[in-house]
Design a protein around this motif. Structure first.
Motif, PDB file in Angstrom:
ATOM      1  N   LEU A  88       0.807  -1.215   0.000  1.00  0.00           N
ATOM      2  CA  LEU A  88       0.000   0.000   0.000  1.00  0.00           C
ATOM      3  C   LEU A  88       0.841   1.266   0.000  1.00  0.00           C
ATOM      4  N   ASN A  89       2.088   1.152   0.424  1.00  0.00           N
ATOM      5  CA  ASN A  89       2.966   2.335   0.411  1.00  0.00           C
ATOM      6  C   ASN A  89       3.158   2.863  -1.006  1.00  0.00           C
ATOM      7  N   LEU A  90       3.115   1.958  -1.989  1.00  0.00           N
ATOM      8  CA  LEU A  90       3.220   2.394  -3.379  1.00  0.00           C
ATOM      9  C   LEU A  90       2.017   3.243  -3.768  1.00  0.00           C
ATOM     10  N   LEU A  91       0.850   2.833  -3.313  1.00  0.00           N
ATOM     11  CA  LEU A  91      -0.373   3.594  -3.594  1.00  0.00           C
ATOM     12  C   LEU A  91      -0.350   4.930  -2.865  1.00  0.00           C
ATOM     13  N   LYS A  92       0.133   4.924  -1.632  1.00  0.00           N
ATOM     14  CA  LYS A  92       0.179   6.157  -0.848  1.00  0.00           C
ATOM     15  C   LYS A  92       1.171   7.162  -1.417  1.00  0.00           C
ATOM     16  N   GLN A  93       2.175   6.683  -2.118  1.00  0.00           N
ATOM     17  CA  GLN A  93       3.103   7.603  -2.775  1.00  0.00           C
ATOM     18  C   GLN A  93       2.403   8.424  -3.850  1.00  0.00           C
TER      19      GLN A  93
END
Length: 234
Positions: A88-93
């Protein structure tokens, strides 16, 4: 209004997954929206209503998941609480911690790199859906014995120059020969040397041992005891 594309796109790509969010009234409607039926006249050459809306010709049922929550939210952590498929960190970026509006639906299609022009759709029957982005397909951190590996084992042996054959043989299952069971025997042959095993993975293992240790592999001293940790799998 949906803009009609000039062609039906496949978008298949084993290295990526595509992420969509939406607002849908019920799980039943969402399932109907995503259900693939190549004979459904309402979706034309596409496989589902979702595929028709986003001009996606086909996606593998084995590689997509969908979630619908009773609560609406714009918080990424809350919207994707049940979607532990990618980082999800990729999406939050891309979206910080909040989306542009509240959603209750998540659709993740693995092995698909959506590159269509349409970014969002309002479907009168099924609801509102929006494409968020394409992200790398996570690599497995635990690799198990899998029948899918057989073709990779065969491919590697062929790459090494071995000719492969398979035969169905009767082998005695008991000493008194009162019962026979069929077995497949896989063989790899090269330079007048023949290797045989009961499956492609074992065959690759046998060939690899000889390639690594040489023809005198069984005369080379290797440890008889190894440090092995026993774990209870949950």
């Amino acid at each position: 209004m949906r803009k009609i594309e000039s062609k039906e796109d496949n978008f298949s790509n084993k290295l990526y997954l595509s992420v969509f969010v939406g607002v849908c009234k019920s799980k039943e409607l969402l399932d109907e929206y995503l259900k693939q039926d190549l004979e459904n006249p309402n979706v034309g050459l596409h496989s589902s209503h979702f595929g028709f809306d986003f001009n996606i010709k086909y996606y593998d049922d084995e590689y997509f998941v969908s979630f619908l929550d009773t609560q609406m939210s714009s918080d990424i952590t809350e919207v994707f609480a049940n979607a532990e498929i990618f980082d999800l960190n990729l999406l939050k970026q891309d979206y910080s911690n909040r989306l542009d509006k509240q959603y209750n639906t998540v659709i993740i299609i693995r092995r698909l790199k959506y590159e269509g022009r349409l970014q969002e759709i309002q479907n009168i029957k099924f609801g509102y859906f929006k494409f968020l982005g394409v992200y790398p397909e996570p690599l497995l951190d635990k690799i198990n014995d899998d029948s899918e590996m057989d073709k990779y084992a065969i491919n590697k042996l062929v790459d090494w120059g071995y000719s492969i054959s398979v035969a169905n043989e009767n082998r005695s299952a008991f000493k008194d020969d009162s019962y026979f069971k069929n077995h497949f025997t896989w063989k790899a042959e090269k330079d007048e040397k023949i290797f045989s095993a009961l499956d492609p993975l074992r065959l690759l293992g046998i060939v690899t041992i000889v390639r690594e240790y040489g023809d005198t592999w069984d005369r080379i001293d290797v440890p008889n005891f190894f440090s092995v940790t026993f774990k209870n799998e949950k």
